[in-house]
Scaffold this motif. Structure first.
Motif, short mmCIF file in Angstrom:
data_model
loop_
_atom_site.label_atom_id
_atom_site.label_comp_id
_atom_site.label_asym_id
_atom_site.label_seq_id
_atom_site.Cartn_x
_atom_site.Cartn_y
_atom_site.Cartn_z
N ALA A 256 0.83 -1.21 0.00
CA ALA A 256 0.00 0.00 0.00
C ALA A 256 0.86 1.25 0.00
O ALA A 256 0.56 2.23 -0.70
CB ALA A 256 -0.92 -0.01 1.22
N LEU A 257 1.95 1.23 0.76
CA LEU A 257 2.83 2.39 0.84
C LEU A 257 3.64 2.57 -0.44
O LEU A 257 3.94 3.69 -0.85
CB LEU A 257 3.77 2.25 2.04
N ARG A 258 3.98 1.46 -1.08
CA ARG A 258 4.73 1.57 -2.35
C ARG A 258 3.82 2.08 -3.47
O ARG A 258 4.23 2.90 -4.30
CB ARG A 258 5.33 0.21 -2.73
N GLN A 259 2.60 1.57 -3.50
CA GLN A 259 1.68 1.99 -4.56
C GLN A 259 1.22 3.43 -4.39
O GLN A 259 0.98 4.13 -5.37
CB GLN A 259 0.46 1.05 -4.60
N ASP A 260 1.09 3.85 -3.15
CA ASP A 260 0.61 5.21 -2.88
C ASP A 260 1.44 5.82 -1.75
O ASP A 260 0.99 5.91 -0.62
CB ASP A 260 -0.88 5.18 -2.50
N PRO A 261 2.67 6.25 -2.07
CA PRO A 261 3.54 6.80 -1.02
C PRO A 261 2.95 8.02 -0.34
O PRO A 261 3.32 8.33 0.79
CB PRO A 261 4.83 7.15 -1.78
N ASP A 262 2.06 8.71 -1.01
CA ASP A 262 1.48 9.93 -0.44
C ASP A 262 0.24 9.67 0.40
O ASP A 262 -0.44 10.61 0.81
CB ASP A 262 1.11 10.92 -1.56
N VAL A 263 -0.08 8.42 0.67
CA VAL A 263 -1.31 8.11 1.41
C VAL A 263 -1.31 8.74 2.80
O VAL A 263 -2.36 9.10 3.33
CB VAL A 263 -1.50 6.57 1.51
N ILE A 264 -0.13 8.94 3.37
CA ILE A 264 -0.06 9.48 4.74
C ILE A 264 -0.56 10.91 4.81
O ILE A 264 -0.94 11.38 5.86
CB ILE A 264 1.40 9.42 5.27
#
Length: 782
Positions: free
Chosen positions: A163-171
């Motif tokens: 999830a973090l690799r696919q959407d690093p800006d999720v945070i």
């Protein structure tokens, strides 16, 4: 349908980070490193953190009824209420119960994560890192993994990494986006792997003291977001504790789609509470008897115990404070107990009177020898009390005695002496350990002169804030300078490996970091007078750029813009200081993409490209490197706009839909590819919604809670401004929507098409009634 895209300020974009992806405004993921290790986490907020290792658990055979109610709810396969709300007045033991059940669930090999909010403790009072902290705990709980569940735990970790690799800006996206990608999806992978080997395993999230979250919008948004979980309810259980505040209570009662179980500690039968309190007091009295010779085996006696139980009035914090007070000096525990008993006040309204008497007794006893001092010694003692205790009460973060000494310029010896006297109500285990209050009720008591009736012991919070502001300004004036970390390279970025925590600490000691982050907050809360204005004016003209540089290294550039914006608004008249603040705000917003990424560029490109008549340039032009002096902006002054909206070429050629919130603090507009929502005060992007180019109408509800926008001819989306997620999608059956006004109180939304009028509830997006040219044909609710 509209889709929530990134939410965060526009000062830094991943394209400008040399491959590192920004999160939560100022945090970055670096390629090649494990994303799990880079999740921002509030370690002290966990139930089993080092900071909470000495916090009490429920004594054996106490609170059994409440605990069993929670355990039965968690174990039930038939109960689809995913949230358990445990409420109770301050001091009734909610946090102790929360810690106890969290440890018990961990012992039972459940997958447990927790976040204990704490007012006045920095990151622990903010929801910024709530979901990232929970996600990190879920991914790293090794003590709950058995041989059967270890593969499932690996699946959870892999899903989170993916999830973090696919959407690093999720945070830095909405709560709903973080909840789905960081919590729900990894847990779905976990349970999918467990289906055959351990189908009864469940996950438990414990959120304690939600009412102590510093942002009311976050409180509402957290409840709404967690209620939208997408797992079988028996697999994920969420325990929330709070005071029975109107805000939390209304959120559960108004949102009928939030399935929850609730238990109020205030409604537990009094005889049950008294039995638990009696066990607690007897246990502590046993320990006191062991340390003091001469006390009888039945001390203090059944009659005294009953009197104390009445004084407790159901408040465990009263019993805890009493025992700590007696344990401070076991040789005088009998006389101290007698002092407490001599108080004749009974419980008053709100269960506070007896607790107030207890706090007042502790304070009075701590400073009972003042009468023996000379007048000058009395004045010094009072000044030390006001300075040290006042600072502890109003500080925005927990500081150690050593750091507090550096901030206040009060000696270590004097601070430790005061803390030793107040160890019944203020916790402190060493000069480098954080100073914390025993309970939030002590802050409320000592800062309310109607409750703390001794004027010499009450803390005037406004005065304390002003004093702390002056302490902060003194520290900043003494320590801030150009190139704080002595890097000597204006191209070094905040995520450069050379800029580590040690280098930051060397350049910015802890007391300086506190002053950098909070001086404007103390100024605002303490009130501004002429002397303050003069001091602020002098400080900003000398240290504005140094302060912004420090905030940038601490990854708080957005907060710096907000602080200057608030300072500008605090100033009522068009003074030179107000004009300087306007110029500083313009300077910071215009150069934000550079400064937030490479802080030392504030002295280079940011100054060079400032207009010739800029007040900031005039004040700091001498700090521009010599080789850049001959370069100047071609413009004389700033234009009058606060910030410029980023529009695509398509939007620039068309009349773009735009809407202001009722209080003018927020602006929404269609940039051509999405609907952007910005703070109009500071130029910070709040959220971005991907929508079709045909979106041509935007409207805020009168209460500012929702933004309505058309997605197609027959569909309206309601964006929840508090939860920052799409709350409802409203679809009409006939014809294209021509208008969609809100009712004056914001409760209803009406969509109007050529042959149909439909009314919806804003809170739930439910159809209320609709009518056609043939008259009303459907009434679902009245």
């Amino acid at each position: 349908m509209a889709h929530l895209r990134d939410a965060g300020h526009n000062y830094q974009r991943p394209s400008a980070t040399n491959g590192a992806s920004q999160i939560n405004s100022d945090v970055y993921f670096t390629p090649g490193q494990d994303p799990l290790n880079q999740l921002p986490v509030v370690h002290e907020a966990s139930h089993d953190s080092a900071e909470k290792q000495d916090d009490p658990l429920c004594l054996e055979n106490t609170r059994t009824q409440v605990q069993q109610c929670i355990y039965s709810w968690q174990e039930s396969d038939d109960d689809d209420r995913c949230i358990f709300w445990l409420s109770g007045m301050a001091g009734t033991g909610k946090s102790t119960i929360a810690r106890t059940v969290a440890h018990e669930f961990q012992r039972r090999k459940c997958l447990v994560a927790s976040f204990f909010f704490s007012r006045g403790s920095g990151d622990s009072e903010s929801a910024s890192f709530l979901f990232t902290s929970l996600a990190k705990q879920l991914a790293t709980r090794r003590d709950t993994a058995t041989q059967a569940t270890s593969s499932a735990h690996i699946a959870l970790q892999d899903a989170l990494r993916e999830a973090l690799r696919q959407d690093p800006d999720v945070i830095r996206k909405s709560r709903q986006e973080q909840w789905n990608k960081l919590i729900i999806r990894p847990l779905s992978s976990f349970f999918a792997k467990l289906q055959d080997v351990s189908p009864t395993t469940s996950a438990v999230l414990v959120i304690d003291a939600l009412d102590e979250c510093s942002n009311e919008n976050d409180i509402k948004g957290i409840i709404r977001t967690m209620a939208r979980q997408q797992l079988p309810h028996a697999r994920l259980r969420i325990i929330i504790t709070s005071r029975p505040e109107t805000l939390v209570r209304l959120e559960f009662s108004e949102k009928r789609n939030i399935l929850h179980s609730s238990l109020s500690l205030d409604n537990v039968p009094q005889h049950v509470i008294d039995a638990d309190l009696a066990r607690f007091l007897n246990s502590r009295f046993d320990a006191i008897r062991d340390h003091q010779e001469g006390l009888t085996e039945d001390w203090p006696g059944l009659h005294t115990l009953n009197v104390l139980l009445r004084r407790c009035g159901g408040l465990f914090i009263y019993a805890e404070t009493l025992c700590l007070y007696l344990e401070e000096d076991c040789q005088h525990s009998q006389s101290r107990l007698q002092t407490v008993l001599n108080k004749t006040t009974l419980q008053g309204k709100g269960h506070t009177t007896a607790l107030d008497d207890m706090y007042l007794t502790v304070l009075s006893n701590a400073f009972k020898n003042l009468s023996k001092l000379s007048e000058s010694e009395k004045d010094r003692s009072k000044d030390l009390y006001d300075h040290v205790v006042g600072s502890i009460v109003v500080l925005q973060d927990y500081l150690s005695a050593s750091t507090l000494s550096c901030l206040t310029r009060v000696s270590h010896f004097d601070i430790m002496a005061i803390l030793h006297r107040l160890r019944s109500v203020i916790k402190q285990s060493g000069i480098e350990s954080p100073i914390t209050l025993l309970h939030e009720t002590f802050r409320e008591f000592v800062s309310d002169q109607r409750r703390c009736k001794d004027v010499h012991l009450a803390v005037d919070t406004k005065t304390a804030h002003r004093r702390t502001f002056n302490d902060c300004l003194h520290v900043l004036s003494a320590h801030l300078k150009q190139d704080l970390c002595d890097l000597k390279d204006p191209g070094i970025a905040v995520d450069d490996p050379r800029v580590d925590s040690v280098m930051i600490s060397n350049g910015l000691a802890l007391h300086v970091q506190y002053a950098v982050c909070h001086w404007t907050s103390h100024l605002e809360r303490g009130g501004v007078d002429a002397a303050d204005l003069c001091a602020v004016d002098t400080f900003l003209h000398k240290h504005l750029l140094h302060w912004v540089e420090a905030m940038s290294w601490l990854e708080k550039y957005a907060e710096a813009v907000e602080s200057i914006s608030k300072l500008y608004e605090l100033l009522e008249f068009e003074t030179d200081l107000k004009l300087f603040c306007w110029d500083a705000r313009k300077f910071m917003i215009s150069n934000g993409s550079i400064i937030a990424r490479t802080p030392l560029q504030i002295y280079c490109s940011a100054l060079v490209f400032s207009p010739k008549k800029s007040l900031v340039w005039r004040a700091f032009s001498e700090q521009t490197p010599a080789w850049l002096v001959r370069y100047r902006s071609p413009y004389d002054k700033w234009d009058q706009c606060i910030f410029k909206l980023p529009l695509t070429a398509y939007a620039s050629d068309a009349l773009i839909p735009i809407a202001f919130s009722p209080d003018s603090s927020t602006i929404a507009f269609n940039s051509g590819t999405c609907v952007d929502i910005w703070s109009s005060k500071s130029g910070i992007s709040i959220a971005s919604l991907e929508v079709p180019p045909t979106t041509d109408c935007l409207l805020f509800s009168p209460d500012g809670k929702h933004l309505a926008l058309t997605v197609d001819k027959a569909c309206i989306c309601l964006f929840d401004m508090l939860a920052r997620t799409i709350d409802s999608v409203l679809k009409t059956q006939n014809g294209s929507i021509e208008k969609f006004p809100f009712s004056p109180n914001g409760v209803y939304l009406i969509s109007i098409s050529q042959d149909q009028i439909t009314m919806w509830t804003s809170a739930n997006g439910e159809l209320y009634w609709s009518s056609t040219t043939r008259g009303p044909h459907d009434i679902l609710e009245k």
